[in-house]
Write an enzyme that holds these catalytic residues in place. Structure first.
Site, PDB file in Angstrom:
ATOM      1  N   GLY A  97      14.285  43.232 -43.600  1.00 15.87           N
ATOM      2  CA  GLY A  97      13.979  41.882 -44.050  1.00 15.87           C
ATOM      3  C   GLY A  97      13.920  40.881 -42.916  1.00 15.87           C
ATOM      4  N   CYS A  98      14.531  39.718 -43.138  1.00 15.37           N
ATOM      5  CA  CYS A  98      14.495  38.645 -42.149  1.00 15.37           C
ATOM      6  C   CYS A  98      15.217  39.007 -40.852  1.00 15.37           C
ATOM      7  CB  CYS A  98      15.106  37.382 -42.737  1.00 15.37           C
ATOM      8  SG  CYS A  98      14.196  36.710 -44.146  1.00 15.37           S
ATOM      9  N   ALA A  99      16.157  39.952 -40.914  1.00 20.89           N
ATOM     10  CA  ALA A  99      16.882  40.355 -39.707  1.00 20.89           C
ATOM     11  C   ALA A  99      16.021  41.171 -38.759  1.00 20.89           C
ATOM     12  CB  ALA A  99      18.114  41.174 -40.088  1.00 20.89           C
ATOM     13  N   ALA A 100      14.860  41.632 -39.230  1.00 21.16           N
ATOM     14  CA  ALA A 100      14.054  42.546 -38.426  1.00 21.16           C
ATOM     15  C   ALA A 100      13.493  41.907 -37.164  1.00 21.16           C
ATOM     16  CB  ALA A 100      12.916  43.123 -39.273  1.00 21.16           C
TER      17      ALA A 100
END
Length: 350
Positions: free
Chosen positions: A137-140
């Site tokens: 998700g956004c952590a990628a």
């Protein structure tokens, strides 16, 4: 020392404002008893404009997951190459200089990954490694920076290309009426970013140390429910509170490196929402102004998932960068709840 060069960022041409978003919510969800709460939450995001790959009239339709995924693939192929070319130009490299492509996205699915198409279409070497990351998700965005750092540490003469492609609007689900879903409809935007990590040379952030941290027992706080209609975004109301346990993880990473995370020169942070930045300012004891680049991304583009960190960094570059040797922290947050963190110094290059 591996150096993260200036990211290139592109957003689609179709724009929706907060005022339009609020009016659409009132029109389409007039009977929802939670509408007043959702409207307040959307207003509090601070998102003024978002960019989407289709006109809003088309976005509001749901032709089925198959058609949406085909659109994801066609739009990615149409838009990603130009962003990559700009990133390569900024890093003063050619496709033949790239040893690994790290492609991150959580808003569509392809197999083989877009990396295979890019290698063929843009004349990357057939020996280029491929590392697609689809489920962070956004952590990628932060994870891509860290994996590029790891690769260039293992192969000091190598260069890594990071690509983040997020079409969050293709995950709109008109039948999802929970507050979390309604909030996400006013928070997420579409965007593409690319950046090169050079093993040697280059102007940008010299990557010195990276780390990950997962808050135990929070894997269901941000998630996808995968159904026939595609990806249904689930957001727990406790997500905005995650900076209290994550701030010590940032402090620990900086402390392991001999730095104080409360006393650095620049901060590039994933802006999932305004409270993330507000709380991090409080728990890290950092002035709110330190997160101005992240907040600008949120205001102008919304949450563009894995591309947020790269766009915030691009804004630092476009603001003139930092002083040579300035110390900084970068972090992406996403499902898990996971933090991907990096510390490094600004380098004007040689």
């Amino acid at each position: 020392m591996a150096t993260l060069c200036r990211p290139s960022v592109s957003v689609p041409e179709h724009v929706i404002t907060m005022e339009e978003t609020l009016e659409l919510a009132r029109t389409h969800h007039a009977d929802n008893p939670q509408l007043p709460l959702a409207l307040r939450l959307i207003e509090n995001t601070g998102v003024r404009t978002r960019h989407i790959v289709q006109p809003i009239e088309e976005t509001l339709k749901h032709p089925g997951f198959e058609q949406r995924n085909k659109l994801y693939e066609s739009e990615a192929k149409a838009r990603v190459p130009a962003v990559i070319r700009e990133a390569l130009d900024d890093a003063e490299l050619l496709t033949s200089d790239i040893d690994v492509i790290i492609y991150v996205s959580c808003t569509g699915f392809m197999m083989p990954s877009l990396t295979a198409w890019l290698i063929n279409e843009m004349a990357f070497s057939s020996t280029t490694r491929q590392l697609p990351i689809a489920q962070l998700g956004c952590a990628a965005g932060g994870a891509a920076i860290n994996r590029a750092h790891d690769f260039c540490s293992a192969y000091p003469d190598a260069n890594a290309l990071i690509v983040a492609c997020e079409f969050c609007s293709l995950c709109y689900q008109p039948t999802d009426l929970g507050v979390g879903s309604l909030l996400s409809n006013g928070l997420f935007g579409d965007g593409i970013a690319a950046a090169v990590v050079r093993g040697q040379g280059g102007r940008g952030v010299e990557l010195e140390r990276n780390g990950s941290y997962l808050i135990p027992k929070t894997e269901d706080w941000i998630s996808y429910d995968v159904r026939d209609t595609g990806f249904h975004f689930l957001l727990d109301k406790r997500v905005p509170t995650t900076m209290e346990p994550l701030a010590p993880a940032l402090q620990d990473l900086a402390g392991t490196h001999g730095w104080n995370a409360s006393d650095l020169d620049f901060y590039i942070i994933h802006a999932g929402g305004p409270r993330i930045l507000d709380d991090l300012s409080t728990f890290l004891k950092v002035e709110p102004h330190a997160f101005r680049f992240s907040r600008s991304t949120l205001t102008e583009y919304g949450n563009i998932a894995s591309a947020v960190v790269l766009d915030a960094l691009r804004r630092l570059f476009d603001d003139g960068g930092a002083e040579d040797g300035a110390r900084g922290l970068m972090a992406g947050f996403g499902p898990g709840i996971t933090a991907e963190m990096t510390v490094g110094r600004w380098s004007e290059g040689s």
